[in-house]
Design a protein around this motif. Structure first.
Motif, PDB file in Angstrom:
ATOM      1  N   LYS A   1       0.829  -1.216   0.000  1.00 18.18           N
ATOM      2  CA  LYS A   1       0.000   0.000   0.000  1.00 18.18           C
ATOM      3  C   LYS A   1       0.857   1.259   0.000  1.00 18.18           C
ATOM      4  CE  LYS A   1      -4.388  -1.414   2.132  1.00 18.18           C
ATOM      5  NZ  LYS A   1      -5.301  -1.188   3.273  1.00 18.18           N
TER       6      LYS A   1
ATOM      7  N   GLN B   1       0.627   7.886  -5.199  1.00 15.59           N
ATOM      8  CA  GLN B   1      -0.823   7.930  -5.119  1.00 15.59           C
ATOM      9  C   GLN B   1      -1.386   8.388  -6.469  1.00 15.59           C
ATOM     10  OE1 GLN B   1      -2.854   6.949  -2.550  1.00 15.59           O
ATOM     11  NE2 GLN B   1      -0.934   6.156  -1.714  1.00 15.59           N
TER      12      GLN B   1
ATOM     13  N   LYS C   1      -8.963   5.097  -7.557  1.00 13.57           N
ATOM     14  CA  LYS C   1      -8.837   4.087  -6.510  1.00 13.57           C
ATOM     15  C   LYS C   1      -8.155   2.853  -7.094  1.00 13.57           C
ATOM     16  CE  LYS C   1     -12.442   3.540  -3.994  1.00 13.57           C
ATOM     17  NZ  LYS C   1     -13.819   3.115  -3.605  1.00 13.57           N
ATOM     18  N   GLN C   2      -6.958   2.551  -6.605  1.00  8.90           N
ATOM     19  CA  GLN C   2      -6.210   1.416  -7.130  1.00  8.90           C
ATOM     20  C   GLN C   2      -6.706   0.101  -6.521  1.00  8.90           C
ATOM     21  OE1 GLN C   2      -1.877   1.882  -7.770  1.00  8.90           O
ATOM     22  NE2 GLN C   2      -2.089   3.860  -6.756  1.00  8.90           N
ATOM     23  N   THR C   3      -6.642  -0.939  -7.316  1.00  4.77           N
ATOM     24  CA  THR C   3      -6.971  -2.263  -6.801  1.00  4.77           C
ATOM     25  C   THR C   3      -5.733  -2.860  -6.143  1.00  4.77           C
ATOM     26  OG1 THR C   3      -6.379  -3.381  -8.878  1.00  4.77           O
ATOM     27  CG2 THR C   3      -8.658  -2.664  -8.631  1.00  4.77           C
ATOM     28  N   VAL C   4      -5.961  -3.836  -5.292  1.00  3.33           N
ATOM     29  CA  VAL C   4      -4.878  -4.620  -4.704  1.00  3.33           C
ATOM     30  C   VAL C   4      -4.927  -5.990  -5.377  1.00  3.33           C
ATOM     31  CG1 VAL C   4      -3.924  -5.619  -2.594  1.00  3.33           C
ATOM     32  CG2 VAL C   4      -5.034  -3.384  -2.519  1.00  3.33           C
TER      33      VAL C   4
ATOM     34  N   LYS D   1      -7.576  -9.661  -8.691  1.00  6.11           N
ATOM     35  CA  LYS D   1      -7.889  -8.621  -7.716  1.00  6.11           C
ATOM     36  C   LYS D   1      -8.319  -9.245  -6.392  1.00  6.11           C
ATOM     37  CE  LYS D   1     -11.725  -6.311  -8.387  1.00  6.11           C
ATOM     38  NZ  LYS D   1     -12.678  -5.353  -8.972  1.00  6.11           N
TER      39      LYS D   1
ATOM     40  N   LYS E   1       0.375  -6.503  -4.742  1.00  6.35           N
ATOM     41  CA  LYS E   1       0.736  -5.189  -5.270  1.00  6.35           C
ATOM     42  C   LYS E   1      -0.514  -4.361  -5.507  1.00  6.35           C
ATOM     43  CE  LYS E   1       1.845  -4.750  -9.678  1.00  6.35           C
ATOM     44  NZ  LYS E   1       0.644  -4.101 -10.265  1.00  6.35           N
ATOM     45  N   LYS E   2      -0.314  -3.040  -5.589  1.00  6.45           N
ATOM     46  CA  LYS E   2      -1.378  -2.167  -6.067  1.00  6.45           C
ATOM     47  C   LYS E   2      -1.305  -2.107  -7.594  1.00  6.45           C
ATOM     48  CE  LYS E   2      -0.415   1.639  -3.828  1.00  6.45           C
ATOM     49  NZ  LYS E   2      -0.526   3.001  -3.249  1.00  6.45           N
ATOM     50  N   THR E   3      -2.375  -1.618  -8.192  1.00  8.29           N
ATOM     51  CA  THR E   3      -2.421  -1.540  -9.652  1.00  8.29           C
ATOM     52  C   THR E   3      -1.162  -0.914 -10.236  1.00  8.29           C
ATOM     53  OG1 THR E   3      -4.825  -1.246  -9.521  1.00  8.29           O
ATOM     54  CG2 THR E   3      -3.780  -0.746 -11.622  1.00  8.29           C
TER      55      THR E   3
ATOM     56  N   THR F   1      -9.356  -3.354  -2.810  1.00  8.25           N
ATOM     57  CA  THR F   1      -8.998  -2.006  -3.224  1.00  8.25           C
ATOM     58  C   THR F   1      -8.187  -1.370  -2.100  1.00  8.25           C
ATOM     59  OG1 THR F   1     -11.233  -1.404  -2.489  1.00  8.25           O
ATOM     60  CG2 THR F   1     -10.874  -1.547  -4.840  1.00  8.25           C
ATOM     61  N   GLU F   2      -7.405  -0.360  -2.458  1.00  3.54           N
ATOM     62  CA  GLU F   2      -6.439   0.192  -1.507  1.00  3.54           C
ATOM     63  C   GLU F   2      -7.074   0.830  -0.276  1.00  3.54           C
ATOM     64  OE1 GLU F   2      -4.107   3.314  -3.227  1.00  3.54           O
ATOM     65  OE2 GLU F   2      -5.789   4.120  -4.380  1.00  3.54           O
TER      66      GLU F   2
END
Length: 214
Positions: free
Chosen positions: A16, A21, A25-28, A165, A202-204, A168-169
């Motif tokens: 995260k 940033q 909204k980024q996915t995890v 997925k 990871k995030k997107t 989300t973060e």
């Protein structure tokens, strides 16, 4: 062999923090790297729907292709709908078919229309990794939709890995941990721990952080 929740938590927290940033909204995402997998054999066709314990806050786009009462109920829920007549009118219209493939995360199809969907939308959906899901014409569409709001595909594509997925973060770490466990346990039960090489989160737009296997 389940993952260790404390190890997952540390990896999620680090993932995260990594990366800039973004304005969205980024996915995890969970990445499970595999070994000794024959991509051209049955192993390479691995594909499972996993229903996450916690639905990501970013809802998927769900499209319902149906007729009769099922279509009417889907419309009442404010979902994107396609009737039998509208589907038939798309025959030969590649642009319309591509639009469905690009804009819909899940395509729920009344079972009596599956063959028609396959012939009209199949060429556009296949290359995009979209698979129509057959549902009974008598389904409680509200219940079905709620299930698919928390569903993800766990599948092998063109490389020996599974990436999907898991949240989300903005979700709580505990919720993401539960979702990671749900996906990992499904993969392990179907493929076996011996063929799992490494696991990352990871995030997107972030960097992968390894989740050490015990």
């Amino acid at each position: 062999m389940p993952l260790d929740n404390e190890i997952i938590k540390g990896a999620v927290e680090k993932a995260k923090m990594l990366g800039k940033q973004r304005k969205f909204k980024q996915t995890v995402e969970l990445i499970v790297a595999l070994k000794d997998i024959n991509l051209k054999g049955n192993e390479g066709k691995f594909r499972e729907v996993v229903y996450l314990p916690h639905a990501p806050s970013k809802e998927p786009n769900i499209c319902v292709i149906a007729s009769g009462d099922l279509l009417l109920e889907a419309k009442k829920l404010g979902l994107r709908t396609i009737s039998r007549e509208e589907l038939s009118a798309m025959k030969g219209n590649k642009k319309a078919a591509r639009n469905i493939g690009n804009s819909c995360d899940w395509i729920l199809v009344s079972s009596d229309l599956m063959s028609l969907v396959g012939s009209i939308l199949g060429p556009a959906l296949g290359p995009r990794g979209k698979v129509p899901i057959a549902i009974s014409p008598k389904s409680n569409i509200s219940d079905v939709v709620n299930n698919y709001k928390r569903a993800v595909w766990a599948r092998i594509r063109n490389e020996p890995q599974i990436q999907c997925k898991v949240g989300t973060e903005d979700m709580k770490n505990e919720e993401i941990i539960d979702n990671i466990n749900a996906v990992f346990n499904t993969i392990e039960s179907k493929i076996g721990i011996a063929k799992i090489a490494r696991v990352y989160v990871k995030k997107t737009m972030g960097f992968p952080v390894e989740i050490a296997l015990r």
